[in-house]
Design an enzyme around this catalytic site. Sequence first.
Site, mmCIF file in Angstrom:
data_model
loop_
_atom_site.group_PDB
_atom_site.id
_atom_site.type_symbol
_atom_site.label_atom_id
_atom_site.label_comp_id
_atom_site.label_asym_id
_atom_site.label_seq_id
_atom_site.Cartn_x
_atom_site.Cartn_y
_atom_site.Cartn_z
ATOM 1 N N SER A 47 0.517 -1.439 -0.064
ATOM 2 C CA SER A 47 -0.113 -0.143 -0.425
ATOM 3 C C SER A 47 1.016 0.798 0.367
ATOM 4 O O SER A 47 0.223 2.091 -0.130
ATOM 5 C CB SER A 47 -1.051 0.367 1.276
ATOM 6 N N GLY A 84 -2.129 -4.168 0.470
ATOM 7 C CA GLY A 84 -1.831 -5.260 1.642
ATOM 8 C C GLY A 84 -0.741 -6.191 1.636
ATOM 9 O O GLY A 84 -0.581 -7.835 2.108
ATOM 10 N N ASN A 112 4.303 -5.640 5.776
ATOM 11 C CA ASN A 112 2.440 -6.701 6.137
ATOM 12 C C ASN A 112 3.265 -8.171 7.050
ATOM 13 O O ASN A 112 2.342 -8.819 7.345
ATOM 14 C CB ASN A 112 1.928 -6.590 4.413
ATOM 15 N N ASP A 198 -4.318 6.809 10.213
ATOM 16 C CA ASP A 198 -3.824 5.120 10.696
ATOM 17 C C ASP A 198 -2.717 4.959 11.150
ATOM 18 O O ASP A 198 -2.622 3.972 12.211
ATOM 19 C CB ASP A 198 -4.331 4.382 9.981
ATOM 20 N N HIS A 201 0.434 5.384 6.964
ATOM 21 C CA HIS A 201 0.919 5.238 5.802
ATOM 22 C C HIS A 201 1.098 7.089 6.249
ATOM 23 O O HIS A 201 -0.312 7.932 5.864
ATOM 24 C CB HIS A 201 -0.448 5.269 5.212
#
Length: 226
Positions: A47, A84, A112, A198, A201
Amino acid sequence: MRMRLRFNDFSSYGVRVLAGKVLALFLIVMPAVATAGQVTVAALGDSLTQGYGLISQEGFVPQLRDWLARQGRDVRVVNAGVSGDTSAGGLARVEWTLTPDVDAMIVALGGNDLLRGIDPAVTRANIEGILQAANDADVEVLLVGMEAPGNYGPEYKAEFDAIWPELSRAYGALYHPSFFEGLGADDPAGAMRYMQPDGIHPNAEGVRRIVERVGPKVIELIERVQ
């Protein structure tokens, strides 16, 4: 102190994984046509390279392309980021990312793997498989490193952190220590101004700073194939 991923925020974007995969497939299968003499660089990642949470022109790939253009570099950058994705996902799709027109590749995977607590030996094997595929295709690589937080223990951290510098040396790839360089890793609280809510990012300004830091390495990568 290094920039750390926030583990409890991973689920916040899980629902968008499928959409990210569809977008990445579209971008790879139907890329813009390269012009004569133009260098094509594929950005294989998750991402962070896909541009999660940002409008299209604010993402890593568009900002990198614009930065390179300002440096007088005629470069086509292909977005091969899938939200992801783990290192295993990157390995699974590296063969069809390395189309004949790709001259070089940025590899930015591993976040991830951390979020899922994947065995570092597995991550290492996957990253090595990606580098071997690039080597077989005669494609130069810029490998972007990743560091584990301390809560997995010192042995896990030491094994995980060593993957990227060791493999970059083994395969002769260029190495950039961290995707988050330029965001003020020594001041985590201050660095949060460059992150989306979040905490994982980067926002548009964060991406701009990331591109300014990694950009010279990308130029070095381009010069290897010109």
